[in-house]
Design a protein around this motif. Structure first.
Motif, short mmCIF file in Angstrom:
data_model
loop_
_atom_site.label_atom_id
_atom_site.label_comp_id
_atom_site.label_asym_id
_atom_site.label_seq_id
_atom_site.Cartn_x
_atom_site.Cartn_y
_atom_site.Cartn_z
N GLN A 148 -19.91 -26.85 -13.80
CA GLN A 148 -19.33 -26.60 -15.11
C GLN A 148 -17.96 -25.94 -14.96
OE1 GLN A 148 -21.62 -24.87 -18.22
NE2 GLN A 148 -23.51 -25.91 -17.67
N ARG A 149 -17.86 -24.93 -14.10
CA ARG A 149 -16.63 -24.17 -13.94
C ARG A 149 -16.03 -24.41 -12.56
NH1 ARG A 149 -15.14 -21.89 -18.93
NH2 ARG A 149 -17.07 -21.39 -20.03
N SER A 150 -14.70 -24.34 -12.49
CA SER A 150 -14.00 -24.51 -11.22
C SER A 150 -14.02 -23.21 -10.42
CB SER A 150 -12.55 -24.95 -11.48
OG SER A 150 -12.51 -26.19 -12.12
N MET A 151 -14.07 -23.36 -9.10
CA MET A 151 -14.12 -22.21 -8.21
C MET A 151 -13.19 -22.43 -7.03
SD MET A 151 -18.12 -21.08 -8.28
CE MET A 151 -17.65 -19.41 -7.85
N GLY A 152 -12.85 -21.35 -6.35
CA GLY A 152 -11.97 -21.44 -5.20
C GLY A 152 -12.54 -20.67 -4.02
N LEU A 209 -9.75 -25.71 -3.80
CA LEU A 209 -10.33 -25.59 -5.13
C LEU A 209 -11.55 -26.50 -5.24
CD1 LEU A 209 -7.45 -25.73 -7.81
CD2 LEU A 209 -9.19 -23.95 -7.59
N MET A 210 -12.54 -26.09 -6.00
CA MET A 210 -13.65 -26.97 -6.35
C MET A 210 -13.53 -27.23 -7.85
SD MET A 210 -17.64 -26.67 -5.25
CE MET A 210 -18.02 -25.17 -6.15
N LEU A 211 -13.09 -28.44 -8.23
CA LEU A 211 -12.82 -28.77 -9.62
C LEU A 211 -14.10 -29.16 -10.33
CD1 LEU A 211 -9.53 -30.85 -9.28
CD2 LEU A 211 -9.76 -28.44 -9.90
N GLY A 212 -14.42 -28.44 -11.40
CA GLY A 212 -15.61 -28.73 -12.17
C GLY A 212 -15.28 -29.45 -13.46
#
Length: 335
Positions: free
Chosen positions: A220-224, A293-296
Motif C-alpha cells: 500500500q505504501r512506498s518504503m526505502g 525505493l520500494m514503490l507501492g
C-alpha cells in the motif's frame, strides 16, 4: 510486509517453501511533523460496489488496490491481491474453509515477516487459475487477514512469460501470455530488470539522482532502504520517527520523510511520503548497500493504466487525463 515461509510437516516430509510478501503492511505511522501529515494507520479498503471490484485507483482519500479474480479448485473467483513482490500465492482462512476438507494438510509453515515471525498452516490445492495463468498441484500458506477486503495474495507463480494489463478507470485486470507487444500510443515505457524471484525493478529519478525502484503492487505504501535514508540524511533532509507494523503485528521502528518530484519516464509524482527501515527483504534481495525505493500502490495506483510485461521486460504506464492535461499545461519535460 515481507514474508519468508519455510514449510514442515509433522506427518510427512514436505519440500520447504519460501514465500516473500514484501507489501503486506498492517500499518505505517510516524510522529507529528509540521508539513508532513501521516495517518495513524493505513486505511482499510472497503469494497462498496454492487459487483466485485477488482481494480481500485489511488485517490486523495484512499490507497488503490489490485485484486485479481482467481479460481481455486474451480471455485471462486476469489479476490487475491496482485503482489509482484511475492514469489508465490497465499490465502486467508475463510478461503481454506470454503474450499472444504479435501485441501487440509498437516503441513505448517513459518512466516517470516518484516517485523516478526509466525507459524501458519498450509493447504493443498489442485489448481489455481486466472486468464492464461494456471498453477497445478501446489500448496498455499494460510495467512492472517491483513489484505483490506481481499482473500489472499497472487504472487509471482507462473508469471515469468505473462503480460499483466491493469485499467484502473474501467476496473479491469487481465493476465495473458506475452506476445512482446509494443507499448500503445500514449504510454510511457520503462525497461525492467529483475531481482531474484523475478521481482521487477525500474530506474527512477529523485531530482538528478537515479535510484533503483522495486515495483511492488502488493504494497500500500512506498518504503526505502537504509542506504537511501543515509543518502537523504547527508542532504540534511528532515525525518520523523515512524513505526512499521507487519502482517504478524510485530512493530519495527523507522524514519519517514516526504520526497518531491519522483520521475518515472514521463510520469512525475509531485509528492510522496516514504518510510525507511532496515527491512529483511532488502538484505534478501541483496540491495541493502545501494539506494533503493520500494514503490507501492500510493504511486502505482495514480496512473490510468499499468502494464507489466515479464517477457518483454518492460513496464508501461498511461497517465490519467487530469495528469496528462496538467503536464501539458505546465510544459513538463525530462532533462
Amino acid at each position: 510486509m515481507v514474508g519468508f515461509v519455510s514449510s514442515t510437516s509433522f506427518l510427512r516430509t514436505v519440500r520447504p517453501a519460501v514465500v516473500f510478501l514484501p507489501g503486506l503492511l498492517a500499518a505505517v505511522a510516524a510522529a507529528e511533523m509540521p508539513d508532513m501529515p501521516v495517518p495513524d494507520r493505513i486505511e482499510t479498503v472497503v469494497i462498496e460496489a454492487l459487483q466485485p471490484r477488482y481494480v481500485a485507483p489511488t485517490l486523495r482519500d484512499r490507497i488503490g488496490r489490485i485484486w485479481a479474480p482467481v479460481y481455486i479448485n474451480d471455485q471462486g473467483p476469489y479476490r487475491l491481491v496482485l503482489d509482484t513482490g511475492a514469489n508465490r500465492s497465499a490465502v486467508i482462512d475463510r478461503v481454506a474453509v470454503a474450499l472444504g476438507s479435501s485441501v487440509v494438510t498437516a503441513a505448517n509453515a513459518q512466516l517470516r515477516g518484516t517485523t516478526g515471525t509466525a507459524v501458519v498452516p498450509m493447504i493443498d490445492v489442485e489448481r489455481l487459475q486466472i486468464g492464461d495463468l494456471l498453477i497445478e498441484a501446489t500448496q498455499l500458506p494460510i495467512l492472517p487477514d491483513a489484505f483490506g477486503g481481499a482473500d489472499g495474495v497472487l504472487g509471482y507463480d507462473g508469471l515469468k512469460d505473462k503480460r499483466i494489463f491493469i485499467d484502473f478507470g474501467n476496473d479491469l485486470i487481465t493476465i495473458k501470455h506475452s506476445q512482446r507487444e509494443r507499448p500503445a500510443a500514449g504510454f510511457t515505457s520503462l525497461p525492467m530488470t529483475f531481482l531474484q524471484d523475478f521481482v521487477p525493478m525500474i530506474d527512477v529519478y529523485l531530482g538528478q539522482t537515479r535510484v533503483k525502484a522495486i515495483i511492488d503492487t502488493g504494497a500500500q505504501r512506498s518504503m526505502g532502504n537504509i542506504a537511501l535514508y543515509d543518502l537523504l540524511l547527508r542532504r540534511r533532509r528532515e525525518f520523523a520517527n515512524s513505526t512499521v507494523t507487519g502482517v504478524t503485528l510485530d512493530i519495527q521502528a523507522g524514519q519517514a520523510t516526504r520526497l518531491y518530484d519522483i520521475r518515472m519516464g514521463d510520469v512525475t509524482i509531485p509528492s510522496l511520503q516514504v518510510t525507511f527501515g532496515d527491512l529483511y527483504i532488502f538484505q534478501y534481495w541483496k540491495v541493502e548497500d545501494v539506494p533503493v525505493l520500494m514503490l507501492g500502490m500510493d504511486v502505482l495506483g495514480t496512473v490510468s493504466k499499468l502494464v507489466i510485461d515479464y517477457r518483454r521486460r518492460e513496464v508501461h504506464m498511461q497517465l490519467r487525463d487530469t495528469q496528462a492535461a496538467r503536464r501539458q499545461t505546465l510544459g513538463t519535460r525530462l532533462p
